[in-house]
Write a protein that holds these residues in place. Sequence first.
Motif, PDB file in Angstrom:
ATOM      1  N   GLU B 293       1.031  -1.887   2.927  1.00 25.28           N
ATOM      2  CA  GLU B 293       0.122  -1.984   1.779  1.00 25.28           C
ATOM      3  C   GLU B 293       0.898  -2.366   0.525  1.00 25.28           C
ATOM      4  O   GLU B 293       2.051  -1.972   0.352  1.00 25.28           O
ATOM      5  CB  GLU B 293      -0.573  -0.641   1.561  1.00 25.28           C
ATOM      6  N   ARG B 294       0.241  -3.185  -0.317  1.00 24.61           N
ATOM      7  CA  ARG B 294       0.869  -3.560  -1.596  1.00 24.61           C
ATOM      8  C   ARG B 294       0.271  -2.730  -2.725  1.00 24.61           C
ATOM      9  O   ARG B 294      -0.917  -2.408  -2.700  1.00 24.61           O
ATOM     10  CB  ARG B 294       0.617  -5.042  -1.903  1.00 24.61           C
ATOM     11  N   HIS B 295       1.096  -2.464  -3.712  1.00 28.96           N
ATOM     12  CA  HIS B 295       0.607  -1.767  -4.891  1.00 28.96           C
ATOM     13  C   HIS B 295      -0.061  -2.785  -5.825  1.00 28.96           C
ATOM     14  O   HIS B 295       0.024  -3.985  -5.603  1.00 28.96           O
ATOM     15  CB  HIS B 295       1.763  -1.079  -5.611  1.00 28.96           C
ATOM     16  N   GLN B 557      14.350  -4.305   0.387  1.00 25.91           N
ATOM     17  CA  GLN B 557      14.176  -5.724   0.666  1.00 25.91           C
ATOM     18  C   GLN B 557      12.778  -6.231   0.312  1.00 25.91           C
ATOM     19  O   GLN B 557      12.252  -7.134   0.960  1.00 25.91           O
ATOM     20  CB  GLN B 557      14.497  -6.020   2.147  1.00 25.91           C
ATOM     21  N   GLY B 558      12.186  -5.618  -0.697  1.00 26.54           N
ATOM     22  CA  GLY B 558      10.924  -6.137  -1.231  1.00 26.54           C
ATOM     23  C   GLY B 558       9.732  -6.021  -0.313  1.00 26.54           C
ATOM     24  O   GLY B 558       8.847  -6.872  -0.343  1.00 26.54           O
ATOM     25  N   LYS B 559       9.686  -4.956   0.485  1.00 30.29           N
ATOM     26  CA  LYS B 559       8.578  -4.841   1.449  1.00 30.29           C
ATOM     27  C   LYS B 559       7.226  -4.795   0.750  1.00 30.29           C
ATOM     28  O   LYS B 559       6.250  -5.335   1.243  1.00 30.29           O
ATOM     29  CB  LYS B 559       8.765  -3.606   2.330  1.00 30.29           C
ATOM     30  N   THR B 560       7.166  -4.121  -0.396  1.00 28.79           N
ATOM     31  CA  THR B 560       5.890  -4.041  -1.112  1.00 28.79           C
ATOM     32  C   THR B 560       5.763  -5.135  -2.175  1.00 28.79           C
ATOM     33  O   THR B 560       4.690  -5.367  -2.682  1.00 28.79           O
ATOM     34  CB  THR B 560       5.744  -2.662  -1.807  1.00 28.79           C
ATOM     35  N   SER B 561       6.865  -5.801  -2.507  1.00 26.71           N
ATOM     36  CA  SER B 561       6.859  -6.645  -3.707  1.00 26.71           C
ATOM     37  C   SER B 561       6.948  -8.157  -3.472  1.00 26.71           C
ATOM     38  O   SER B 561       6.587  -8.926  -4.344  1.00 26.71           O
ATOM     39  CB  SER B 561       8.029  -6.236  -4.611  1.00 26.71           C
ATOM     40  N   ASN B 562       7.435  -8.591  -2.308  1.00 26.00           N
ATOM     41  CA  ASN B 562       7.725 -10.018  -2.146  1.00 26.00           C
ATOM     42  C   ASN B 562       6.516 -10.924  -2.400  1.00 26.00           C
ATOM     43  O   ASN B 562       6.622 -11.952  -3.065  1.00 26.00           O
ATOM     44  CB  ASN B 562       8.290 -10.297  -0.753  1.00 26.00           C
ATOM     45  N   LEU B 563       5.365 -10.529  -1.859  1.00 24.12           N
ATOM     46  CA  LEU B 563       4.199 -11.399  -1.994  1.00 24.12           C
ATOM     47  C   LEU B 563       3.727 -11.460  -3.452  1.00 24.12           C
ATOM     48  O   LEU B 563       3.284 -12.512  -3.930  1.00 24.12           O
ATOM     49  CB  LEU B 563       3.073 -10.930  -1.068  1.00 24.12           C
TER      50      LEU B 563
END
Lengths: 110, 998
Positions: B293-295, B557-563
């Motif tokens: 899930e993304r914040h 490694q940007g699991k929540t942030s890359n997109l």
Amino acid sequence: MLLIHCPYCEEERPELEFRHAGEAHIARPENIAEISDEEFQRYFFIRANPKGVTFERWRHMHGCGRFFNAARDTVSDRFLMTYMAGEPKPDLGKAGGGAVRSASRKGTPA
Amino acid sequence: MIQPFRLTTGRLDAAEILRFTFDGKSYTGLAGDTLASALLANGVHLVGRSFKYHRPRGILSAGAEEPNALVGIHRDAARKTPNVRATVQELYDGLAAVSQNRWPSLGFDVGGLNNLGAPFFSAGFYYKTFMWPRTAWERLYEPIIRRAAGLGTAPDRPDPDHYSNRFAHCDVLVVGGGAAGLAAALAASETGARVILADEQAVPGGGLRFETGAVIDGKPGWEWAQETAAKLAARDNVRLLTRTTGFGYYAQNMLGLVERLTDHLSAPDVDQPRERLWQVRAKRVVLATGAIERHMVFPGNDRPGIMLASAARAYLNHFGVAVGSKVAVYTADDSAYATAVDLKKRGVEVAAVIDLRPTPRGPHVEESRELGIEVLAGHAVVGTTGRLRVRRIEVAPVYGGASRQIEADALATSSGWTPAVHLFSQSRGKLAFDEETRRFLPGQYVQDALSVGACNGTASLTDAVEEALRAGAKAAKEAGAAKGRSKTVKLDARSPEAWSAGMAGAAPGAEAGKKAMAFVDFQNDVTAKDIRQAVQEGMRSIEHVKRFTTAGMATDQGKTSNLHALTIASEMLGKPVPKVGLTTFRPPYTPVTFGALVGHSRGALFEPTRRTPTHAWAEAQGAVFEDVGQWKRAWYFPQGGEDMHAAVARECLTVRHSAGIFDASTLGKIEIVGPDAARFMELMYTNPWQKLGIGRCRYGIMLREDGFIYDDGVVGRLAEDRFHVTTTTGGAPRVLHHMEDYLQTEFPDLKVWLTSTSEQWATIAVQGPKSRDIIAPLVEGIDLSDEAMPHMSVREGRVCGVPARLFRISFTGERGFEINVPADYGLSVWEAVWAEGQKHGACAYGTETMHVLRAEKGFIIVGQDTDGTVTPDDAGLAWAIGRKKTDFVGIRGLERPDLKAPERRQLVGLKTSDPKTVLEEGAQIVADPNQPVPMKMIGFVTSSYWSENCGRSIALALVEGGRERMGERLYVPMPEDAIEVEVVPMVFFDEKGERTNG
Ligand SMILES: [Zn+2]
């Protein structure tokens, strides 16, 4: 870790048993003492280093000890085939990746 | 219970209460808790300070993707693990956790002042602010930045734990033990295929741990998962690995898994490995890695108490913990409504659901409204307040209108779900961007793998389970494991839950032009503004944006942030997302300890230790050893409290006055046999060999094709068709490889066989004027007279009754012999030689004395006096090249213009003007010490020793045009002063070489 088919042992073995040995099909000139600087440059220094299919030598260092040749795709790291030293460079264009690949597995226990 | 936010015991064991501490304060939790759930049960949200700005941070997630809640876990003085995600650390009794990156305390942190300097720390600050002057970087900037910006502290003691390593093969490897992974493993194993199922959690079940409505096979989802896991574990053909993360997908379906064995235990057995690395070769791989899930990216989105909606739900439904007493939900996606519904049903006040979408619809939306939850559609959260915990949120309509404050001590957010395609991407599969759902999904496969469930973008449980069952059966069949007709597994799976695409990028309030701190990447403190700034400053590819801002480069490694980062960059660039590109996923998926990767290969087991047959004898004599490659060699033999200098001086004198005995067994030895042996030798070495007499020896030089020295050694001809070749210590494997290469591929018609005999022969060197007297009583069948056995000859006979090859050769310049006997007899022959030597005042000497003695004679050591760019002529060995030869390896390379240039560096001797000064090996040489810096360096010192025999220091050096400089004064600049030296010939002792017969 790659799995490599040794054409002498006729087995697929882990990469740990092998050692890479540079580009294949570069024959040492028979009259090496007489060749020009340019010819020596081509023989000794210049390498193809392609993106895609490369022909390279490997040695089954911790197995039968034999040097052999391999066609490998440098993009996918997939071995297209391996063959004995001294055999001519295979024409992969006609055969297509899949067919050649299964040929290299000939003799491998299922 | 004294855990104020524990509503129920959830699925945990209420009977087992565990005690733990956080920053020294005592708390309790329940068996089955994670550190995060236990902290939340106690109402603790503030767990750390952020990397750059030292902002207070809480717990964002309930899983491996956690960027914020990093803590140190301290078991004892040596076991202090930094950067542990509190969301995956299982609670055990006595656990001690400490917060990181704060000083002096978590609640009051001086570094928080960085927050005020935020503009100064903006994107690219590393590259711009600290550029000049260079010295300031080392002394000022780096120490300050390291202290101010950082993660946990690395332990300062060696890791006392041990780690194991296993290789495994299987038909089907399933990564991920959620509904899809379990279903795939079930279908694959039903066929009889050998299946490995790996799940990172202590208990499989994946998203079923929070999904309340799921029903599979007529049972509640979680219950079905536990029954299925038990069923799989009971099958002989299934290996179920829990607490096991698939972290790397390598070539040809090899995956790296790491299994955590003791980190969850209160008192682990010290004999138990802490972790186990699995290297699995799978015929087929099924990826069931789920989605993350993304914040939401909005101003002030990083306050403690703000977390992912699914995490709030997991804490509630699995752990029985309410993440607040008044919880708001902010979403652009349906799934977050379920969080609101579940909270409300458990009696937790839900402040409001704020939905960016103007007209949200669906069962959970309706249910929320029916439960009386205020749904603010078309609204955004545009700000938050609260010092160490969110207290209030500011909500405004998306399309304009007055904002309003809502009290809330927790905010559950969701902007949608990102399929976890990490392993697929690592397998070199090509990702495809799905325009409709705005997600990257597995596209073209490069390896024999299938993706199922959420990681494949399959949204509904019904579809995911069906897809997984099919994939499991297909994988087993393709692996060739499906035997006969096996039962097709069918499962009825349904769930009211759905998740849609949601949104990515900045939400209202964090748009371009706004100064707000809306965090994209929590762990590296990267805001939406930073991403935009990177684009403004010219970064075009996401790879550049990533490196400039450090977004996605932290331990998560940007699991929540890359997109989010990608979407913001694509908006700024006005290019579609796929055109901006996706950063490459690389192993490991989550951090892996060095211990797990190294396994047992450390300390004494780091690499093999090779010992010579006389090792124990030398040890008993008090020898000091040195490492030469993998060999342990006796370095010197101190007597009666001698230091190294005194011992070496004594050994050097003794050898030249009476004799010395030296273990030369480490010399490489190769037996070259066959009718074409001499022809082969001619090709491999520069020297002529055809005419070398039987029983004679020659010093051989081997070149590479480029004309540079590759190896050297003495070669004895034992028969017309048999040579005993010696190589440098440690050089034997590469020399044999080099020889085999030419023999097999360039000269395959030669009838020659090569055999390594390095380990077969023990070699005992006896050197010095008394050497013949010492060995004479032990030798049978060999005439040792100078006439019968001159210098540079070899004989076969017996020494001490043992078959031997006796060489008369000398690496000291003295009369000398080298006795080769089968290695098993090495020690007893050595002891016999030693006993004879005692009668003549001989000593045992080590490698240091060997080095000094050979340098006194100007004998080179390949690899010390040569460096791969030295020709035979450079080394003064042009005489060893067979002038009449028409071919040998290197013959053409030697003719290259550069290799014949007169100004090449040549090996010469150096004498310091002050005989007491010993030069440093590697020191540079200049002609004029007063020239301005940087000086022109004309060479360097290759060997340098104190020579007791010469009563002065001696050195060898490679110097430009060295042989033309005999008698010239040169300088070796050192920190204090430049040392004056004189260029001299390489031979310092017995210039005429008379002592070989002395
Ligand atoms: Zn082989």
